[in-house]
Design a protein around this motif. Structure first.
Motif, mmCIF file in Angstrom:
data_model
loop_
_atom_site.group_PDB
_atom_site.id
_atom_site.type_symbol
_atom_site.label_atom_id
_atom_site.label_comp_id
_atom_site.label_asym_id
_atom_site.label_seq_id
_atom_site.Cartn_x
_atom_site.Cartn_y
_atom_site.Cartn_z
ATOM 1 N N GLU A 89 -1.323 -5.201 2.014
ATOM 2 C CA GLU A 89 -0.180 -5.582 1.180
ATOM 3 C C GLU A 89 -0.654 -5.967 -0.228
ATOM 4 O O GLU A 89 -0.142 -5.477 -1.241
ATOM 5 C CB GLU A 89 0.495 -6.774 1.857
ATOM 6 N N VAL A 91 -3.571 -5.308 -1.591
ATOM 7 C CA VAL A 91 -4.243 -4.188 -2.249
ATOM 8 C C VAL A 91 -3.213 -3.249 -2.875
ATOM 9 O O VAL A 91 -3.417 -2.721 -3.967
ATOM 10 C CB VAL A 91 -5.105 -3.427 -1.214
ATOM 11 N N PHE A 92 -2.109 -3.077 -2.181
ATOM 12 C CA PHE A 92 -1.049 -2.222 -2.697
ATOM 13 C C PHE A 92 -0.509 -2.783 -4.017
ATOM 14 O O PHE A 92 -0.388 -2.073 -5.005
ATOM 15 C CB PHE A 92 0.077 -2.111 -1.655
ATOM 16 N N ASN A 95 -2.928 -2.294 -6.782
ATOM 17 C CA ASN A 95 -2.920 -0.924 -7.287
ATOM 18 C C ASN A 95 -1.727 -0.664 -8.197
ATOM 19 O O ASN A 95 -1.831 0.079 -9.175
ATOM 20 C CB ASN A 95 -2.915 0.069 -6.116
ATOM 21 N N MET A 96 -0.591 -1.288 -7.857
ATOM 22 C CA MET A 96 0.584 -1.176 -8.726
ATOM 23 C C MET A 96 0.245 -1.748 -10.106
ATOM 24 O O MET A 96 0.554 -1.137 -11.138
ATOM 25 C CB MET A 96 1.763 -1.958 -8.138
ATOM 26 N N GLU A 99 -2.004 0.492 -12.054
ATOM 27 C CA GLU A 99 -1.278 1.640 -12.595
ATOM 28 C C GLU A 99 -0.506 1.249 -13.857
ATOM 29 O O GLU A 99 -0.480 1.991 -14.828
ATOM 30 C CB GLU A 99 -0.322 2.180 -11.531
ATOM 31 N N ASN A 161 -15.292 -2.549 -3.285
ATOM 32 C CA ASN A 161 -14.766 -1.363 -3.981
ATOM 33 C C ASN A 161 -13.637 -1.744 -4.929
ATOM 34 O O ASN A 161 -13.547 -1.246 -6.046
ATOM 35 C CB ASN A 161 -14.230 -0.340 -2.973
ATOM 36 N N MET B 31 2.097 0.650 6.334
ATOM 37 C CA MET B 31 1.120 0.486 5.255
ATOM 38 C C MET B 31 -0.250 0.722 5.863
ATOM 39 O O MET B 31 -0.635 0.032 6.806
ATOM 40 C CB MET B 31 1.237 -0.939 4.712
ATOM 41 N N VAL B 40 -4.648 3.534 -0.458
ATOM 42 C CA VAL B 40 -3.598 2.799 0.240
ATOM 43 C C VAL B 40 -2.344 3.659 0.232
ATOM 44 O O VAL B 40 -2.016 4.273 -0.779
ATOM 45 C CB VAL B 40 -3.192 1.469 -0.430
ATOM 46 N N LYS B 60 4.688 5.704 -1.421
ATOM 47 C CA LYS B 60 3.910 5.490 -2.636
ATOM 48 C C LYS B 60 2.454 5.433 -2.190
ATOM 49 O O LYS B 60 2.108 4.634 -1.318
ATOM 50 C CB LYS B 60 4.326 4.169 -3.307
ATOM 51 N N PHE B 62 -1.694 5.367 -3.368
ATOM 52 C CA PHE B 62 -2.764 5.300 -4.351
ATOM 53 C C PHE B 62 -3.967 5.968 -3.720
ATOM 54 O O PHE B 62 -4.496 5.492 -2.717
ATOM 55 C CB PHE B 62 -3.072 3.847 -4.710
#
Lengths: 176, 137
Positions: A89, A91-92, A95-96, A99, A161, B31, B40, B60, B62
């Motif tokens: 969750e 990590v998502f 990433n948003m 971006e 990472n 997820m 992800v 979505k 990545f």
């Protein structure tokens, strides 16, 4: 275990890195091919083989993470590559934010800086846990502890990472 | 490495990118991630509770082009399928459709895992609702 044998070490997870280094240098000198220039071809070959094994052993054992990976593989554990579900969750969201920053949205920067700090802290925590598990396992070899080490290594790899990725972006897009 | 035309098409024009409110009882969220590459993938299905048919799916992701294409294709396939039909989608179907090379097979596995996780989440939600309805009765 071959790498431990090469350095004359007991197969323990917790090792003193100075001792590992000293053993590597001592043994490398002892087996250095220059000292075997007049030896028989079998002895020459043996010296080259030992030198190669010593190099591999030192590379694997000097660092706690690579050492644990080697130890687990030698103990017959297949290293899985499952992502830690409790982190997905976060990590998502990270990433948003990455971006957004790549798209030129500077408002994502504080979130990323905070995440970088948090994940770097998690790396430190993972290292501390590993050190503790090493001691526990060396005192009382228990398969459950190896599983904990395995899970910690997976989480650590994933987080490191991420940290690398965030650092890269924060530097590439660093404000003037 | 060259991507197949179908991968490129999904990568350049990903279908169904977006998200649903995950607290919606008719929405299942999956997820999943791969630690090696840091990919992800979030995949969501919106199910019609009366028919059990997936009316809409969004994702979505990545990750690399193959991971994006795999999940984009998955959402296309999910629409109009029942929950049970959706569970029958195999990663090998995705590999074949997108002509994924062996090094990218893990992307299709990730997409299959995401489908299963999303359906699983939806099923858990409906079970919870049923139990609480029974408890009230």
């Amino acid at each position: 275990m071959k790498f431990y044998d090469a350095l004359g070490l007991e197969p323990k997870l917790a090792l003193d890195s100075d001792d590992v280094k000293k053993r590597f240098y001592d043994r490398s000198r002892q087996w250095h091919p220059d000292r075997f220039s007049r030896a028989s071809s079998e002895e020459k070959q043996r010296s080259e083989e030992m030198t190669a094994v010593l190099n591999d052993a030192f590379r694997a054992l000097r660092d706690p993470v690579t050492r644990a990976e080697y130890f687990l593989r030698e103990s017959g554990l297949e290293l899985s590559k499952d992502a830690p579900p409790e982190l997905l969750e976060e990590v998502f969201d990270l990433n948003m934010a990455l971006e957004e920053l790549r798209g030129g949205d500077e408002s994502a920067r504080p979130q990323l800086a905070a995440a970088q700090e948090r994940f770097t802290g998690m790396l430190g925590d993972a290292d501390a846990s590993l050190a503790e598990y090493f001691t526990n396992y060396d005192e009382k070899p228990d398969r459950a502890v190896l599983d904990e080490i395995h899970a910690t290594l997976n989480r650590r790899r994933y987080v490191s990472n991420l940290v690398r990725e965030v650092e890269k972006e924060l530097n590439v897009h660093s404000a003037n | 490495m060259a991507y197949s035309d179908k991968v490129l098409d999904h990568y350049n024009n990903p279908r169904n990118v977006g998200s649903f409110d995950k607290s919606d009882p008719n929405v299942g969220t999956g997820m999943v991630g791969a630690p090696e590459c840091g990919d992800v993938m979030k995949l969501q299905v919106k199910v019609n509770p009366a028919t059990g048919v997936i009316e809409d799916a969004k994702f979505k992701t990545f990750g690399c082009g193959s991971a994006i294409a795999s999940s984009s294709l998955a959402t296309e396939w999910l629409r109009g399928k029942t929950v049970d039909e959706a569970l029958a989608i195999k990663n090998t179907d995705i590999v074949n459709e997108l002509s994924l090379p062996p090094v990218k097979i893990h992307c299709s596995v990730l997409a299959e895992d995401a489908i299963k996780a999303a359906i699983d989440d939806y099923k858990k939600k409906t079970e919870k609702v049923e139990t609480s309805v029974q408890a009230q009765a």
